[in-house]
Design an enzyme around this catalytic site. Structure first.
Site, short mmCIF file in Angstrom:
data_model
loop_
_atom_site.label_atom_id
_atom_site.label_comp_id
_atom_site.label_asym_id
_atom_site.label_seq_id
_atom_site.Cartn_x
_atom_site.Cartn_y
_atom_site.Cartn_z
N HIS A 160 -68.70 32.75 32.10
CA HIS A 160 -68.27 33.61 30.99
C HIS A 160 -66.75 33.76 31.04
O HIS A 160 -66.23 34.88 31.08
CB HIS A 160 -68.91 35.00 31.07
CG HIS A 160 -70.35 35.04 30.66
ND1 HIS A 160 -71.19 36.07 31.03
CD2 HIS A 160 -71.09 34.21 29.91
CE1 HIS A 160 -72.39 35.85 30.54
NE2 HIS A 160 -72.35 34.73 29.85
N HIS B 132 -81.25 28.85 35.06
CA HIS B 132 -80.26 28.78 36.14
C HIS B 132 -80.98 29.01 37.48
O HIS B 132 -81.84 29.89 37.57
CB HIS B 132 -79.19 29.87 36.01
CG HIS B 132 -78.35 29.78 34.78
ND1 HIS B 132 -77.42 28.78 34.58
CD2 HIS B 132 -78.27 30.57 33.69
CE1 HIS B 132 -76.82 28.97 33.41
NE2 HIS B 132 -77.33 30.05 32.85
N ASP C 20 -82.73 32.36 30.56
CA ASP C 20 -81.90 33.11 31.51
C ASP C 20 -82.69 34.19 32.27
O ASP C 20 -82.25 34.63 33.34
CB ASP C 20 -80.71 33.76 30.78
CG ASP C 20 -79.63 32.73 30.45
OD1 ASP C 20 -79.64 31.64 31.04
OD2 ASP C 20 -78.78 33.03 29.60
N TYR D 74 -77.45 38.58 39.22
CA TYR D 74 -77.64 38.05 37.86
C TYR D 74 -78.23 39.12 36.95
O TYR D 74 -77.75 39.37 35.84
CB TYR D 74 -78.56 36.83 37.90
CG TYR D 74 -78.57 36.04 36.62
CD1 TYR D 74 -77.76 34.93 36.46
CD2 TYR D 74 -79.36 36.43 35.54
CE1 TYR D 74 -77.74 34.23 35.28
CE2 TYR D 74 -79.34 35.73 34.36
CZ TYR D 74 -78.53 34.63 34.23
OH TYR D 74 -78.50 33.94 33.04
N GLU E 291 -76.31 29.82 23.94
CA GLU E 291 -75.00 29.97 24.56
C GLU E 291 -74.58 28.60 25.10
O GLU E 291 -75.43 27.76 25.42
CB GLU E 291 -75.12 31.00 25.71
CG GLU E 291 -73.80 31.55 26.16
CD GLU E 291 -73.98 32.76 27.09
OE1 GLU E 291 -75.14 33.10 27.41
OE2 GLU E 291 -72.95 33.35 27.46
N HIS F 250 -80.78 37.40 27.06
CA HIS F 250 -79.81 38.45 26.88
C HIS F 250 -78.99 38.32 25.60
O HIS F 250 -77.99 39.05 25.44
CB HIS F 250 -78.86 38.48 28.09
CG HIS F 250 -77.99 37.25 28.22
ND1 HIS F 250 -76.61 37.33 28.19
CD2 HIS F 250 -78.27 35.94 28.31
CE1 HIS F 250 -76.09 36.12 28.31
NE2 HIS F 250 -77.07 35.26 28.39
N ASP G 275 -73.58 27.24 27.75
CA ASP G 275 -74.03 26.66 29.02
C ASP G 275 -75.39 25.97 28.89
O ASP G 275 -75.78 25.19 29.75
CB ASP G 275 -74.06 27.70 30.15
CG ASP G 275 -74.84 28.95 29.80
OD1 ASP G 275 -74.80 29.37 28.62
OD2 ASP G 275 -75.47 29.53 30.70
N HIS H 6 -82.16 29.37 24.00
CA HIS H 6 -81.00 30.28 23.96
C HIS H 6 -79.80 29.37 23.80
O HIS H 6 -79.72 28.35 24.47
CB HIS H 6 -80.97 31.10 25.25
CG HIS H 6 -79.69 31.82 25.52
ND1 HIS H 6 -79.00 32.51 24.55
CD2 HIS H 6 -78.97 31.98 26.67
CE1 HIS H 6 -77.92 33.04 25.10
NE2 HIS H 6 -77.87 32.73 26.38
#
Lengths: 53, 399
Positions: free
Chosen positions: B23, B228, B167, B195, B82, B147, B84, B80
């Site tokens: 991030h 992850h 996540d 996390y 994002e 999230h 990554d 998701h």
């Protein structure tokens, strides 16, 4: 009619505007939103909202 | 190289041992991370779940080609979006541009907002299924704000039950091994908690509700595959139970003292307060961190782990220090529940630091234990004795 704020993402529901993208007409009070209505920004339910200050 | 999870599920992600910040610089990842992408081969349909971070896009796609003819991928599931997880999508879709991308409506909006591509999006909702053939399917479960707004989980009813949780249940933890039973448990669980505290902490009510909703489905569960870190194979229920505990105003019997100091006066106060707490309540774990010197996210994890936070700063320029200000901003964002807070600090003349710290703690949802304690200039033996006494009184309030 009272405005309500999403505790999670900060979106404010304004009854004057409603939520037309999701079929909620302007002038709909927060209390009258259907139970399955969700925050148009983050998707959480009505119970994550608090009356705006 | 792809790694085999079951006869028909392969891990095709990227282990990133070099990653130290995430991030941007908001989150430290001291043990690296992985971007887990999974290839699921059903009887009649093959599905790719999630991709990897953009810097590894070519490496990801070229290794995926060694595993499968890309044209045989029937659907890409983006749980998701994002970067990554979606960063390699542009490179992948260049090769298979018409392949449907299954995602939530919010997922489509985020993908469009990131990559500005008119791909073949298929919006899914909770309960929608992707038929994989052979009587098996992938069922989607929306998980908003776990999230991001777009987040969803996917449940595969083959192989005894596999939950792809993106996540959720993840860890920033690089490992050449695939499974939780193949890595040192303590260090991995520490990363799982870090996390949760740093990523999912602000969304505890949604975590509780979603976990209970999934438990109520009574689904068979052999594996939990996050996006992850390692896969939960041995006792996958353990992390589900941990999530319920962590999301419910979690606190161990610990007090964390976070301070900053210019000429050691506030440090001496912190140490004296710690002695006082320990002498009154030896059962309480007390930890001290200099906010300017320690990893901010590890400090946040300690605060998450604690019943109480004592925060100390010298008064500087009518306020408090840079390091404490940054940390308090992050603490506030985590929306911690049922924690006790108090402030302390040294000062030379104006001395409003402690009052301002109290205001910030209250705004962050902490119950203030008291008015806090201040010492002018350098604490002498009497002042240190007062700090010790303050610590004893503070411990008594926790009893």
């Amino acid at each position: 009619m009272k405005k309500y704020t999403c505790d999670v993402c900060g979106y404010e529901y304004d009854p004057a505007n409603g939520d037309p993208d999701n079929g909620i007409a302007p002038g709909t009070a927060f209390e009258d939103l259907p139970v399955d209505w969700v925050c148009p920004v983050c998707g959480v339910g009505k119970d994550e909202f608090s009356p705006a200050e | 190289m792809a790694k085999k999870i079951t006869d028909n599920i392969s891990w095709v992600g990227k282990v990133d041992w070099e990653l130290k910040m995430f991030h941007g610089n908001e989150l430290s990842t001291r043990r690296g991370s992985s971007y887990n992408s999974y290839l699921l081969r059903g009887a009649s349909k093959t599905v790719l779940l999630d991709t990897v971070w953009g810097p590894y896009d070519r490496e990801f796609v070229s290794r995926l080609r060694q595993e499968i003819d890309l044209k045989k991928i029937d659907a890409v599931v983006m749980q998701h979006n994002e970067s990554d997880h979606s960063g390699a999508l542009v490179e992948l879709m260049r090769a298979i541009p018409g392949t449907p991308i299954y995602c939530t409506a919010k997922g489509e909006a985020i993908l469009r907002g990131h990559y500005h591509q008119d791909w073949n999006y298929v919006n899914v909702k909770t309960g929608d299924k992707l038929d994989l053939g052979g009587g098996e399917s992938l069922t989607f479960i929306e998980a908003p704000m776990l999230h991001w707004p777009d987040t969803m989980f996917s449940y595969y009813d083959g192989c005894g039950g596999v939950l792809f949780s993106n996540d959720g249940f993840g860890q920033h933890y690089a490992s050449e091994n695939l499974f939780n039973d193949e890595v040192p448990e303590g260090e991995m669980m520490r990363e799982a908690e870090k996390y949760f505290a740093n990523i999912l902490g602000p969304f505890c009510p949604m975590v509780t509700r979603k976990v209970k909703e999934i438990l109520a489905m009574n689904l068979p569960l052999k594996l939990i595959c996050p996006s992850h870190g390692v896969i939960w194979r041995r006792n996958p229920e353990q992390i589900v139970e941990k999530y319920l505990a962590w999301a419910d105003a979690y606190a161990e019997n610990q007090v964390t003292i976070v301070y900053d100091t210019m000429w050691n006066s506030t440090r001496l106060m912190a140490e004296a307060i710690a002695r006082g707490i320990r002498s009154a309540a030896p059962e309480i774990t007390v930890k001290l961190f200099n906010a300017a010197k320690f990893d901010k996210n590890n400090i946040l994890t300690e605060v998450f782990h604690s019943r109480a936070l004592l925060i100390g700063s010298p008064t500087i320029n009518n306020g408090y220090s840079f390091a404490i200000a940054g940390l308090l901003e992050m603490v506030k964002g985590l929306k911690l529940k049922k924690k006790i807070g108090a402030s302390f600090g040294s000062y030379g003349w104006s001395g409003e630091g402690v009052k301002l710290l109290n205001e910030h703690l209250a705004a962050a949802g902490f119950a203030l234990a008291d008015e806090g304690i201040r010492v002018q200039w350098v604490p002498d033996a009497d002042a240190l004795a007062q700090c010790e006494e303050y610590g004893r009184a503070f411990a008594a309030k926790l009893a």
